[in-house]
Write a protein that holds these residues in place. Sequence first.
Motif, PDB file in Angstrom:
ATOM      1  N   GLY A 187       0.807  -1.213   0.000  1.00 27.47           N
ATOM      2  CA  GLY A 187       0.000   0.000   0.000  1.00 27.47           C
ATOM      3  C   GLY A 187       0.837   1.259   0.000  1.00 27.47           C
ATOM      4  N   LEU A 188       1.835   1.314   0.869  1.00 27.31           N
ATOM      5  CA  LEU A 188       2.700   2.494   0.927  1.00 27.31           C
ATOM      6  C   LEU A 188       3.553   2.620  -0.331  1.00 27.31           C
ATOM      7  N   GLY A 189       3.977   1.485  -0.900  1.00 24.92           N
ATOM      8  CA  GLY A 189       4.768   1.530  -2.126  1.00 24.92           C
ATOM      9  C   GLY A 189       3.991   2.113  -3.291  1.00 24.92           C
ATOM     10  N   LEU A 190       2.722   1.728  -3.428  1.00 26.62           N
ATOM     11  CA  LEU A 190       1.884   2.291  -4.485  1.00 26.62           C
ATOM     12  C   LEU A 190       1.692   3.798  -4.285  1.00 26.62           C
ATOM     13  N   LEU A 191       1.374   4.174  -3.070  1.00 17.79           N
ATOM     14  CA  LEU A 191       1.114   5.587  -2.766  1.00 17.79           C
ATOM     15  C   LEU A 191       2.354   6.441  -2.987  1.00 17.79           C
ATOM     16  N   LEU A 192       3.468   6.047  -2.379  1.00 25.14           N
ATOM     17  CA  LEU A 192       4.679   6.858  -2.446  1.00 25.14           C
ATOM     18  C   LEU A 192       5.323   6.802  -3.823  1.00 25.14           C
ATOM     19  N   GLY A 193       5.233   5.651  -4.498  1.00 25.38           N
ATOM     20  CA  GLY A 193       5.797   5.550  -5.838  1.00 25.38           C
ATOM     21  C   GLY A 193       5.115   6.481  -6.823  1.00 25.38           C
ATOM     22  N   ALA A 194       3.787   6.648  -6.679  1.00 29.65           N
ATOM     23  CA  ALA A 194       3.055   7.558  -7.559  1.00 29.65           C
ATOM     24  C   ALA A 194       3.379   9.012  -7.245  1.00 29.65           C
ATOM     25  N   VAL A 195       3.381   9.371  -5.968  1.00 26.63           N
ATOM     26  CA  VAL A 195       3.618  10.764  -5.592  1.00 26.63           C
ATOM     27  C   VAL A 195       5.055  11.170  -5.910  1.00 26.63           C
ATOM     28  N   ASN A 196       5.988  10.223  -5.837  1.00 28.51           N
ATOM     29  CA  ASN A 196       7.388  10.540  -6.094  1.00 28.51           C
ATOM     30  C   ASN A 196       7.627  10.944  -7.544  1.00 28.51           C
ATOM     31  N   VAL A 197       6.769  10.530  -8.461  1.00 28.05           N
ATOM     32  CA  VAL A 197       6.909  10.960  -9.856  1.00 28.05           C
ATOM     33  C   VAL A 197       6.700  12.461  -9.973  1.00 28.05           C
ATOM     34  N   LEU A 198       5.788  13.002  -9.174  1.00 28.30           N
ATOM     35  CA  LEU A 198       5.493  14.434  -9.219  1.00 28.30           C
ATOM     36  C   LEU A 198       6.423  15.247  -8.327  1.00 28.30           C
ATOM     37  N   PHE A 199       6.795  14.680  -7.177  1.00 27.63           N
ATOM     38  CA  PHE A 199       7.645  15.393  -6.218  1.00 27.63           C
ATOM     39  C   PHE A 199       8.793  14.471  -5.817  1.00 27.63           C
ATOM     40  N   ARG A 200       9.970  14.700  -6.380  1.00 26.02           N
ATOM     41  CA  ARG A 200      11.112  13.804  -6.156  1.00 26.02           C
ATOM     42  C   ARG A 200      11.667  13.895  -4.738  1.00 26.02           C
ATOM     43  N   ASP A 201      11.237  14.879  -3.970  1.00 31.43           N
ATOM     44  CA  ASP A 201      11.678  14.967  -2.581  1.00 31.43           C
ATOM     45  C   ASP A 201      11.155  13.813  -1.745  1.00 31.43           C
ATOM     46  N   VAL A 202      10.113  13.144  -2.238  1.00 38.21           N
ATOM     47  CA  VAL A 202       9.469  12.091  -1.453  1.00 38.21           C
ATOM     48  C   VAL A 202      10.463  10.991  -1.110  1.00 38.21           C
ATOM     49  N   GLU A 203      11.306  10.603  -2.048  1.00 43.54           N
ATOM     50  CA  GLU A 203      12.227   9.492  -1.784  1.00 43.54           C
ATOM     51  C   GLU A 203      13.228   9.840  -0.689  1.00 43.54           C
ATOM     52  N   ASN A 204      13.633  11.107  -0.600  1.00 42.16           N
ATOM     53  CA  ASN A 204      14.540  11.516   0.468  1.00 42.16           C
ATOM     54  C   ASN A 204      13.834  11.522   1.818  1.00 42.16           C
ATOM     55  N   VAL A 205      12.583  11.962   1.827  1.00 41.50           N
ATOM     56  CA  VAL A 205      11.808  11.931   3.067  1.00 41.50           C
ATOM     57  C   VAL A 205      11.620  10.498   3.536  1.00 41.50           C
ATOM     58  N   VAL A 206      11.347   9.595   2.608  1.00 46.45           N
ATOM     59  CA  VAL A 206      11.161   8.183   2.952  1.00 46.45           C
ATOM     60  C   VAL A 206      12.419   7.608   3.578  1.00 46.45           C
ATOM     61  N   ASP A 207      13.582   7.936   3.027  1.00 53.42           N
ATOM     62  CA  ASP A 207      14.842   7.442   3.596  1.00 53.42           C
ATOM     63  C   ASP A 207      15.001   7.880   5.050  1.00 53.42           C
ATOM     64  N   LEU A 208      14.652   9.133   5.334  1.00 51.33           N
ATOM     65  CA  LEU A 208      14.762   9.629   6.712  1.00 51.33           C
ATOM     66  C   LEU A 208      13.771   8.929   7.635  1.00 51.33           C
ATOM     67  N   VAL A 209      12.544   8.756   7.159  1.00 43.56           N
ATOM     68  CA  VAL A 209      11.526   8.117   7.992  1.00 43.56           C
ATOM     69  C   VAL A 209      11.894   6.667   8.286  1.00 43.56           C
ATOM     70  N   LEU A 210      12.472   5.959   7.317  1.00 38.98           N
ATOM     71  CA  LEU A 210      12.856   4.568   7.531  1.00 38.98           C
ATOM     72  C   LEU A 210      13.924   4.437   8.613  1.00 38.98           C
ATOM     73  N   VAL A 211      14.809   5.430   8.717  1.00 41.26           N
ATOM     74  CA  VAL A 211      15.810   5.411   9.787  1.00 41.26           C
ATOM     75  C   VAL A 211      15.139   5.544  11.148  1.00 41.26           C
ATOM     76  N   VAL A 212      14.137   6.413  11.222  1.00 42.18           N
ATOM     77  CA  VAL A 212      13.441   6.648  12.487  1.00 42.18           C
ATOM     78  C   VAL A 212      12.600   5.440  12.881  1.00 42.18           C
ATOM     79  N   LEU A 213      12.024   4.743  11.904  1.00 41.37           N
ATOM     80  CA  LEU A 213      11.098   3.653  12.201  1.00 41.37           C
ATOM     81  C   LEU A 213      11.752   2.516  12.986  1.00 41.37           C
ATOM     82  N   VAL A 214      13.051   2.329  12.810  1.00 37.07           N
ATOM     83  CA  VAL A 214      13.736   1.265  13.563  1.00 37.07           C
ATOM     84  C   VAL A 214      13.599   1.490  15.065  1.00 37.07           C
ATOM     85  N   TRP A 215      13.519   2.761  15.463  1.00 37.55           N
ATOM     86  CA  TRP A 215      13.457   3.086  16.891  1.00 37.55           C
ATOM     87  C   TRP A 215      12.033   3.250  17.398  1.00 37.55           C
ATOM     88  N   THR A 216      11.040   3.184  16.512  1.00 36.66           N
ATOM     89  CA  THR A 216       9.655   3.340  16.942  1.00 36.66           C
ATOM     90  C   THR A 216       8.920   2.015  17.034  1.00 36.66           C
TER      91      THR A 216
END
Length: 305
Positions: A187-216
């Motif tokens: 679900g998240l892959g479909l959502l973020l993959g589509a939005v990332n085509v329009l706004f390439r900043d999304v992939e950088n935000v995802v990288d940061l969030v994935l680092v945080v998720l390990v601790w949550t």
Amino acid sequence: MGSGVAPKVPPSPTPVSAATPPTTPLVVQGRGGGLGEVARRRFLLALLVRKELRVRYRASVLGLGWSYVKPAVQFGVYFAGLGMVLRQNAIGDYAVYLFGGLVVMTTFGEAVGNATRSVVANADLVRKIYLPRELFPVSSLAVAGVHLAPQLLVLLVGAVVAGWSPDLVGVGALVAGLVLLAVLALGLGLLLGAVNVLFRDVENVVDLVLVVLVWTSPVLYPWQRVADLLGADSTWFRLYQANPLTVAVELVHRGTWSHASPGNAGAMPPGLGGRCAVAFTVALVTVVVGQWVFGRLSGRFAQEL
């Protein structure tokens, strides 16, 4: 003087009704049948998975062996830093506990991170030919599943060495945790993959969030630490437990860690079954929303790329 013979008049053409509907329905180019069409084109999905694996390990000596090396190094760093230096190994069978959580988080991070970039990474295919665009994030999920298999094998071997005795509920919990992980990542892959085509900043935000998720999620520490910090009856702790990734980690712990030693079973959080139902509901809603957004934006992919 004329001959008296009337000139021949050509017959008038038969009128064509302007209301006659076209025989072939119009199709909006760039839009497909969603995930159902992906299921019907499994051959294309297999080709994309093989292509991605071949490109990733091209000119590599270890090849797929890196899927063993990377999690093993990550496990060693966390185990040495937290288990030995910070004395986090007060948790029974901490190695199994830690690696079980890391399997969930590394698989989720790879699946969502690659799915976010999948459409942009296949821009040439999107511009030149038509194929279901959902194939790209789904293929990223499948590649993460290929890398999950050796990690899961290492986890099960380590659990057996630690004294794990599989039970029916535990096996069901392990399977449920992996399925929940896959549905949420899709679900998240479909959502973020589509939005990332329009706004390439999304992939950088995802990288940061994935680092945080390990601790949550209870990967590096027990859930009791969060309950003591936030309060077992607090709203923040309930939100922490309602996180689908937290539920997935706890399901994997229930399947591989809780029966490794007799004292581990009592360390599992209460109400896991009810929270599992809520987490699956959230994950399925994420798939529906992700597919809807992906379908709405897919017609613009070729133009944006």
